[in-house]
Motif scaffolding. Sequence first.
Motif, mmCIF file in Angstrom:
data_model
loop_
_atom_site.group_PDB
_atom_site.id
_atom_site.type_symbol
_atom_site.label_atom_id
_atom_site.label_comp_id
_atom_site.label_asym_id
_atom_site.label_seq_id
_atom_site.Cartn_x
_atom_site.Cartn_y
_atom_site.Cartn_z
ATOM 1 N N GLU A 198 -19.521 -25.218 -32.446
ATOM 2 C CA GLU A 198 -19.619 -26.611 -32.581
ATOM 3 C C GLU A 198 -18.589 -27.294 -32.764
ATOM 4 N N SER A 199 -17.728 -26.753 -33.367
ATOM 5 C CA SER A 199 -16.266 -27.591 -33.983
ATOM 6 C C SER A 199 -15.688 -28.056 -32.497
ATOM 7 N N GLY A 200 -15.886 -27.559 -31.387
ATOM 8 C CA GLY A 200 -15.236 -27.839 -30.185
ATOM 9 C C GLY A 200 -13.796 -27.252 -30.075
ATOM 10 N N PHE A 201 -13.210 -26.628 -30.949
ATOM 11 C CA PHE A 201 -11.874 -26.231 -31.015
ATOM 12 C C PHE A 201 -11.489 -25.112 -30.031
ATOM 13 N N PHE A 202 -12.277 -24.722 -29.264
ATOM 14 C CA PHE A 202 -11.945 -23.569 -28.131
ATOM 15 C C PHE A 202 -11.563 -24.268 -27.184
ATOM 16 N N PHE A 218 -0.534 -23.617 -24.671
ATOM 17 C CA PHE A 218 -0.339 -22.236 -24.749
ATOM 18 C C PHE A 218 -1.646 -21.461 -24.086
ATOM 19 N N VAL A 219 -1.456 -20.796 -22.910
ATOM 20 C CA VAL A 219 -2.537 -20.371 -22.088
ATOM 21 C C VAL A 219 -2.732 -19.083 -21.876
ATOM 22 N N SER A 267 -6.131 -10.650 -26.951
ATOM 23 C CA SER A 267 -5.804 -11.790 -26.409
ATOM 24 C C SER A 267 -6.533 -12.862 -27.584
ATOM 25 N N ASP A 268 -7.634 -12.391 -28.351
ATOM 26 C CA ASP A 268 -8.068 -13.484 -29.175
ATOM 27 C C ASP A 268 -6.838 -13.529 -30.342
ATOM 28 N N ILE A 269 -6.434 -12.333 -30.738
ATOM 29 C CA ILE A 269 -5.468 -12.440 -31.717
ATOM 30 C C ILE A 269 -4.250 -13.492 -31.495
ATOM 31 N N LEU A 270 -3.829 -13.312 -30.207
ATOM 32 C CA LEU A 270 -2.543 -14.217 -29.704
ATOM 33 C C LEU A 270 -3.110 -15.658 -29.697
ATOM 34 N N ILE A 271 -4.351 -15.824 -29.179
ATOM 35 C CA ILE A 271 -4.865 -17.244 -29.046
ATOM 36 C C ILE A 271 -4.991 -17.935 -30.347
ATOM 37 N N ARG A 272 -5.592 -17.200 -31.199
ATOM 38 C CA ARG A 272 -5.605 -17.667 -32.583
ATOM 39 C C ARG A 272 -4.806 -17.922 -33.464
ATOM 40 N N TRP A 273 -3.578 -16.895 -33.119
ATOM 41 C CA TRP A 273 -2.302 -17.098 -33.868
ATOM 42 C C TRP A 273 -1.560 -18.409 -33.338
ATOM 43 N N LYS A 274 -1.511 -18.520 -32.088
ATOM 44 C CA LYS A 274 -0.981 -19.661 -31.509
ATOM 45 C C LYS A 274 -1.767 -21.077 -31.874
ATOM 46 N N ARG A 275 -2.897 -21.006 -31.897
ATOM 47 C CA ARG A 275 -3.883 -22.190 -32.321
ATOM 48 C C ARG A 275 -3.406 -22.558 -33.461
ATOM 49 N N MET A 276 -3.409 -21.699 -34.574
ATOM 50 C CA MET A 276 -3.057 -21.880 -36.047
ATOM 51 C C MET A 276 -1.570 -22.469 -36.093
ATOM 52 N N LYS A 277 -0.894 -22.245 -35.135
ATOM 53 C CA LYS A 277 0.530 -22.568 -35.094
ATOM 54 C C LYS A 277 0.808 -24.037 -34.302
ATOM 55 N N GLY A 278 -0.301 -24.363 -34.019
ATOM 56 C CA GLY A 278 -0.517 -25.891 -33.561
ATOM 57 C C GLY A 278 -0.333 -26.067 -31.965
ATOM 58 N N PHE A 279 -0.239 -24.936 -31.314
ATOM 59 C CA PHE A 279 -0.172 -25.054 -29.808
ATOM 60 C C PHE A 279 -1.673 -25.576 -29.256
ATOM 61 N N ARG A 280 -1.548 -26.211 -28.255
ATOM 62 C CA ARG A 280 -2.809 -26.412 -27.439
ATOM 63 C C ARG A 280 -3.196 -25.455 -26.695
ATOM 64 N N THR A 281 -4.080 -24.474 -27.342
ATOM 65 C CA THR A 281 -4.337 -23.262 -26.590
ATOM 66 C C THR A 281 -5.571 -23.317 -25.852
ATOM 67 N N LEU A 282 -5.450 -22.878 -24.422
ATOM 68 C CA LEU A 282 -6.588 -22.618 -23.585
ATOM 69 C C LEU A 282 -6.740 -21.019 -23.149
ATOM 70 N N GLY A 341 -16.168 -12.294 -31.257
ATOM 71 C CA GLY A 341 -15.499 -12.995 -31.842
ATOM 72 C C GLY A 341 -14.485 -13.887 -30.923
ATOM 73 N N VAL A 342 -14.404 -13.749 -29.676
ATOM 74 C CA VAL A 342 -13.784 -13.977 -28.764
ATOM 75 C C VAL A 342 -13.674 -15.538 -28.779
ATOM 76 N N SER A 343 -12.612 -16.208 -28.848
ATOM 77 C CA SER A 343 -12.414 -17.748 -29.039
ATOM 78 C C SER A 343 -11.919 -18.391 -27.575
ATOM 79 N N ALA A 344 -12.659 -18.088 -26.509
ATOM 80 C CA ALA A 344 -12.257 -18.732 -25.476
ATOM 81 C C ALA A 344 -13.040 -20.049 -25.216
ATOM 82 N N ASP A 345 -12.474 -20.824 -24.318
ATOM 83 C CA ASP A 345 -13.049 -21.925 -23.982
ATOM 84 C C ASP A 345 -14.167 -21.674 -22.797
#
Length: 737
Positions: free
Chosen positions: A24-28, A41-42, A65-80, A138-142
């Motif tokens: 619901e947050s839309g952050f994926f 970061f894709v 992949s989820d670890i990578l994408i969450r890590w980069k998202r928390m580092k402020g990248f525009r993750t897809l 827990g996959v945070s894919a878009d």
Amino acid sequence: MAIELEKAYDSKKTEDKIYKLWEESGFFDPDNLAQDAKEPFVIMMAPPNVTGSLHMGHALENTISDILIRWKRMKGFRTLWLPGTDHAGIATQNVVEKELRKQGQSRHQLGREKFLEKVWEWKEIYGNIILEQLKKLGVSADWSRTRFTMDDDYRRAVEAAFVHYYGKGRIYRGERVINWCPRCRTSLSDLEVEYKEEAGKLWYIKYSLAEDSRFQIPDSKFIVVATTRPESMLGDAAVAVNPKDKRYKNLIGQKVNLPLVNREIPIIADSAVDMKFGTGAIKVTPAHDLLDAEIAFRHNLPNYQVVGEDGKMTEKAGEICRGLTTKECRGKVVSLLEELELIERIEDYVHNVSVCSRCGNVIEPLLSKQWFLKMDELAQYAIDAVKNKKVKIIPKNFEKPYFDWLNNIKDWCISRQIWWGHQLPVWQCKCQTGRISNLAHQKPEDIFVVSSVKPKQQCSKCKSHYERVFDVLDTWFSSALWPFATLGWPFGVAQGKPGDLERFYPANIITSARDILNLWDARMIFSGMEFMGKSPFSHLIIHATILTKEGKRMSKSLGTGIDPLDLIERYGADALRFGLIWQMMGHQDIRWDETAVVAGKKFANKLWNASRFVLGRIPEDAKLKIPPLASMTLAKRETDEAGKKILREALKTRKQVEKHMEKYQFGHALREIYDFFWHKYCDVYLEESKKLDDNHIVLVGVLAESLKMLHPFMPFITEEIYQKMPLQEKTLLMIER
RNA sequence: GCGCGGUUAGCUCAGUGGUAGAGCGUUCGCUUGACAUGCGAAAGGCCAGAAGUUCGAUCCUUCUACCGCGCACCA
């Protein structure tokens, strides 16, 4: 009133709730991330087949992949992270056929159109189950960008790619010996063939020399050839020996009379013949063996196709054998030869039989008209991309099999005779009068029109309109376009999201299993180079294979598979993810050990209870502001010695974790956090803190820091705890820096 | 046949040129005010075998054995 956590952490109650919060947050969706987000970061998800349900390989791959994408998202990248599914041609067709068989039906009874309807029905019902299962992990894919390789615009991209290749002369139709699966009734590429060791026989057959021999024969009037497939002799066009072989020097150029068939065939010399095999003389069956076809081509020999597409002997096999299966025919041929006393001897012989990777049936190599993609230049693109470090393969070991394949590559047979898949954008008129040459590289314009739209013109001969050919493409042809076709290539827009292609191509990371290194990864690389002028990703992570505890392959049919959803049910998704990564040390294969998941569950409990203790000391209405940890170690007066120590250790841990993450050493990173949290924070500092009163900031600060470090690994429980923390300026842990 | 990886505690695996580590399991104590999914302690290893380099090798080199995988052959 202090903050109170429930006595035990309940993953079942928490996980769905938290997942909903994230969705619901839309952050994926990268478009909803902060305006000041860094560059993109894709990750492109390897689209799972619509045939199946989640297995341990998927679980590991997508946890990584989820670890990578969450890590980069928390580092402020525009993750897809772009998810989706693959139509998986033969695999899916076979599954649906199997279903039909249960009802006593076959696809041939149903007919092409009805059958395809059934497959689509199947896809609609089961096609997205696996994606729902990934959410449980827990996959945070878009999910707003979810793609399927047979979406309408994806189909148009596939057709455009075909037309493009054809226009450049890279695609041609030719008659070649290809791998044919008589059960699936289709051609297969070399990569779709597997080898099975089998104890067979080697028959030594006497071919009598023809009457008109001009030379004196040394010892006998026979030449003896050895073969594992006596039935194929019906299609022999020659006997070949090595030109250096002194034994047969005088026989080269003579003729033998092919037994049972009574055809005179020549004895030829070709250096491809191994003198050490059998008698050093081999039978040449151009229509049913790749090497023989090459020899036949060099010596201009005719073809005799004696095995048909149904795996049965054809007309050309002669009256007695026509209609028999190859196995029946083998028995027949052998007994006839025995009657004629033409079998010199029979040896036991262990050899590898080629089998279809999708159904396990024995492959019949046969001469067939198929469409091919020329690989010479494309393979070079793929080689250069890795050599020039545009793509980094991790671990480096996999470069060798990658280069080996590309350096010895043959043209890719891309047409399949199954029904489920992308139909070739190729059209043909009714009369089909054009003649097809055996020569490769000839353009077949005379009878085919290659176009993504139906040609308007009529055939000049039969006056009929052109109809689309039934052949479909190898499923990997469309998968190869995944990194850009999903983003809107070539039409600019996908899923109503303009600009995606420009913003998100190329991807940073693809994570894949090793067995599709060439099947998929290499082909994505050259496709990306061809169509986008850039390699489609910069890092290719080949992850470990999960084996059983005994070191055997996990297989559903053998009952050695383990169901990740069952583990989620019993231990929770965080515990499963912990267990997977805990065992992911280096790039070694994993012999699955469930006790690692047990450890994960225990760790989740520890985390929960430590948080319960810490938060239990803090008033409900508190609004704490945590200064940066580094500054707290300097604040001499406010922080006691024990506090400073744990702060320093937290900082050290963070540094170590970061180091491991950069090297994709997730197992090491996780153990670093585990050890810090359990043995330093809980065992030492928490106990110490019981003697102190006023150290909430350090207690809470280090807890928050731990949650952040741990979030990519165990996202649910860390988010749940974080949401209960009395902090100022709190959002979702998922996007906390 | 060629190549890659592995062989360390009962099991699954880390690790380092100089006293060998984790998780799980085992044994013995503990209802200590977050956690018995816990706490404290303990047992348990000629680090596959051989040779070499070294003051010193589980770690480096070579060979051997066994296990797994890939490629080739598979006429």
